[in-house]
Scaffold this active site. Sequence first.
Site, PDB file in Angstrom:
ATOM      1  N   GLY A  78       0.769  -1.244   0.000  1.00  0.00           N
ATOM      2  CA  GLY A  78       0.000   0.000   0.000  1.00  0.00           C
ATOM      3  C   GLY A  78       0.798   1.291   0.000  1.00  0.00           C
ATOM      4  N   ILE A  90      -0.122   6.207   4.288  1.00  0.00           N
ATOM      5  CA  ILE A  90      -0.077   5.679   5.655  1.00  0.00           C
ATOM      6  C   ILE A  90       0.897   4.498   5.697  1.00  0.00           C
ATOM      7  CG2 ILE A  90      -1.424   4.498   7.439  1.00  0.00           C
ATOM      8  CD1 ILE A  90      -3.800   6.317   6.629  1.00  0.00           C
ATOM      9  N   ASN A 122      -0.809  -6.624  -7.399  1.00  0.00           N
ATOM     10  CA  ASN A 122      -2.162  -6.130  -7.617  1.00  0.00           C
ATOM     11  C   ASN A 122      -3.082  -7.178  -7.010  1.00  0.00           C
ATOM     12  OD1 ASN A 122      -4.724  -5.676  -8.603  1.00  0.00           O
ATOM     13  ND2 ASN A 122      -4.028  -5.011 -10.628  1.00  0.00           N
ATOM     14  N   VAL A 123      -3.850  -6.798  -5.981  1.00  0.00           N
ATOM     15  CA  VAL A 123      -4.640  -7.792  -5.240  1.00  0.00           C
ATOM     16  C   VAL A 123      -5.812  -8.344  -6.051  1.00  0.00           C
ATOM     17  CG1 VAL A 123      -3.981  -6.909  -2.967  1.00  0.00           C
ATOM     18  CG2 VAL A 123      -6.079  -6.065  -4.049  1.00  0.00           C
ATOM     19  N   LEU A 163      -4.447  -1.118   1.897  1.00  0.00           N
ATOM     20  CA  LEU A 163      -4.927  -0.748   0.572  1.00  0.00           C
ATOM     21  C   LEU A 163      -6.447  -0.780   0.511  1.00  0.00           C
ATOM     22  CD1 LEU A 163      -5.439  -3.865  -0.746  1.00  0.00           C
ATOM     23  CD2 LEU A 163      -2.965  -3.731  -0.735  1.00  0.00           C
ATOM     24  N   TYR A 202     -18.783   8.462   2.339  1.00  0.00           N
ATOM     25  CA  TYR A 202     -17.885   7.297   2.439  1.00  0.00           C
ATOM     26  C   TYR A 202     -18.568   6.061   1.845  1.00  0.00           C
ATOM     27  CZ  TYR A 202     -13.858   4.742   4.264  1.00  0.00           C
ATOM     28  OH  TYR A 202     -12.709   3.990   4.385  1.00  0.00           O
ATOM     29  N   LYS A 210     -15.304  -1.423   4.734  1.00  0.00           N
ATOM     30  CA  LYS A 210     -14.564  -1.408   6.010  1.00  0.00           C
ATOM     31  C   LYS A 210     -15.294  -2.221   7.077  1.00  0.00           C
ATOM     32  CE  LYS A 210     -10.961   1.201   4.920  1.00  0.00           C
ATOM     33  NZ  LYS A 210      -9.679   0.534   4.600  1.00  0.00           N
ATOM     34  N   ARG A 212      -4.436  13.653   5.312  1.00  0.00           N
ATOM     35  CA  ARG A 212      -4.277  14.011   3.895  1.00  0.00           C
ATOM     36  C   ARG A 212      -3.300  13.042   3.210  1.00  0.00           C
ATOM     37  NH1 ARG A 212      -3.681  20.422   2.917  1.00  0.00           N
ATOM     38  NH2 ARG A 212      -3.873  20.463   5.192  1.00  0.00           N
ATOM     39  N   LEU A 225      -2.745  10.614  -0.792  1.00  0.00           N
ATOM     40  CA  LEU A 225      -3.119  10.572  -2.209  1.00  0.00           C
ATOM     41  C   LEU A 225      -4.591  10.183  -2.343  1.00  0.00           C
ATOM     42  CD1 LEU A 225      -2.138  10.684  -5.192  1.00  0.00           C
ATOM     43  CD2 LEU A 225      -1.620   8.244  -4.992  1.00  0.00           C
ATOM     44  N   ALA A 226      -4.999   9.130  -1.604  1.00  0.00           N
ATOM     45  CA  ALA A 226      -6.384   8.655  -1.698  1.00  0.00           C
ATOM     46  C   ALA A 226      -7.353   9.698  -1.168  1.00  0.00           C
ATOM     47  CB  ALA A 226      -6.552   7.337  -0.947  1.00  0.00           C
TER      48      ALA A 226
HETATM   49  O1  0WE Z   1     -10.509   4.861   3.175  1.00  0.00           O
HETATM   50  C1  0WE Z   1     -10.324   6.017   2.815  1.00  0.00           C
HETATM   51  C2  0WE Z   1     -10.124   6.361   1.341  1.00  0.00           C
HETATM   52  C3  0WE Z   1     -10.289   5.206   0.433  1.00  0.00           C
HETATM   53  C4  0WE Z   1     -10.463   5.520  -1.023  1.00  0.00           C
HETATM   54  C5  0WE Z   1     -10.184   6.743  -1.611  1.00  0.00           C
HETATM   55  C6  0WE Z   1     -10.359   6.897  -2.979  1.00  0.00           C
HETATM   56  C7  0WE Z   1     -10.135   8.203  -3.670  1.00  0.00           C
HETATM   57  C8  0WE Z   1      -9.875   8.075  -5.147  1.00  0.00           C
HETATM   58  C9  0WE Z   1     -10.909   4.497  -1.797  1.00  0.00           C
HETATM   59  N1  0WE Z   1     -11.092   4.640  -3.139  1.00  0.00           N
HETATM   60  C10 0WE Z   1     -10.813   5.803  -3.717  1.00  0.00           C
HETATM   61  N2  0WE Z   1     -11.016   5.912  -5.076  1.00  0.00           N
HETATM   62  C11 0WE Z   1     -10.634   6.989  -5.797  1.00  0.00           C
HETATM   63  O2  0WE Z   1     -10.872   7.055  -7.027  1.00  0.00           O
HETATM   64  N3  0WE Z   1     -10.328   7.022   3.739  1.00  0.00           N
HETATM   65  C12 0WE Z   1     -10.584   6.705   5.144  1.00  0.00           C
HETATM   66  C13 0WE Z   1     -10.146   8.443   3.403  1.00  0.00           C
HETATM   67  C14 0WE Z   1     -11.495   9.003   3.159  1.00  0.00           C
HETATM   68  O3  0WE Z   1     -12.144   8.728   2.014  1.00  0.00           O
HETATM   69  C15 0WE Z   1     -13.394   9.341   2.094  1.00  0.00           C
HETATM   70  C16 0WE Z   1     -13.503  10.000   3.315  1.00  0.00           C
HETATM   71  C17 0WE Z   1     -12.281   9.770   4.007  1.00  0.00           C
HETATM   72  C18 0WE Z   1     -11.937  10.236   5.374  1.00  0.00           C
HETATM   73  C19 0WE Z   1     -14.433   9.355   1.169  1.00  0.00           C
HETATM   74  C20 0WE Z   1     -15.583  10.057   1.467  1.00  0.00           C
HETATM   75  C21 0WE Z   1     -15.708  10.699   2.687  1.00  0.00           C
HETATM   76  C22 0WE Z   1     -14.669  10.679   3.614  1.00  0.00           C
END
Ligand code: 0WE
Length: 263
Positions: free
Chosen positions: A13, A20, A67-68, A95, A158, A165, A195, A197-198
């Site tokens: 990841g 993280i 790649n999982v 991930l 989310y 999750k 903060r 990339l995701a």
């Molecule tokens: O688990 C996460 C993020 C996971 C994630 C993020 C992305 C962004 C880009 C999974 N898939 C994608 N796909 C993409 O194309 N977090 C805990 C961070 C997060 O993500 C959110 C949050 C928070 C906090 C999404 C919506 C609302 C809050």
Amino acid sequence: MLDLTGKNALVTGIANNKSIAWGIAQQLHQAGANIGVTYLPDETGKMEKKVSELTASLSPSLFLPMNVQDDAQMAGAFDAVKEKWGKLDILVHCLAFASREDLTGDFSKTSRDGFKMALDISSYSLLPMAKAAKELMTDGGSIITMTYLGGVKVIPNYNVMGVAKAALEMNVRYLASELGEKGIRVNGISAGPIRTLASSAIGGILDMIHHVEAVAPLKRTVTQTEVGNTAAFLCSDLSSGITGQIIYVDAGYEIMGMTGTKE
Ligand code: 0WE
């Protein structure tokens, strides 16, 4: 003392210096662990280059594409661990992925494919990894994964990641039950918003961070290093009595109620 010398740790990841997983890998390395890194390969080889340059300072003794969603590639990665290390002690699963359009708007519009993909990558992937790790963790071991409060409570947008999750947290409990007799512990870290990339791909992450800064007991968010230190604890013998747990590393945010109330 926290000592991971002589332990082999495979970390998944890492995408960049905000990941993280990067915070975790650095703290495991600092505690003396021998590090293996997996990266998500792309056609251009950009990710391989980026992650290999970033992680060079940890002198990883394994650097593997994984790649999982590709069973053969996952098997290949664990074959390489067996070949090079013989035994595995620590596995870090860090991930997740959901389609962008499934992280906004009405939850009920989530497509069947979007639901499958989010659950496949973000939850299911822990199971084949644990199965492969079980064979290699001949001295016992520690498996950790990353989760988020959105798997327990509704967090706006989310959406399908919350369902993923929730499934992941239950994976932790069933795996902990299965693997306990082999001396393998399985735990999750539920980090507050950071903060990365995701998360920076998500509209409103800054507002969420400001909300946490206002509400959380510690009046701030957490860092990748703080998550990494908790990961190092969970991977070390200091946590030998802990398995099947989700530990919140969130500046205390999770305990609060009435969070919309002005004082
Ligand atoms: O688990 C996460 C993020 C996971 C994630 C993020 C992305 C962004 C880009 C999974 N898939 C994608 N796909 C993409 O194309 N977090 C805990 C961070 C997060 O993500 C959110 C949050 C928070 C906090 C999404 C919506 C609302 C809050």
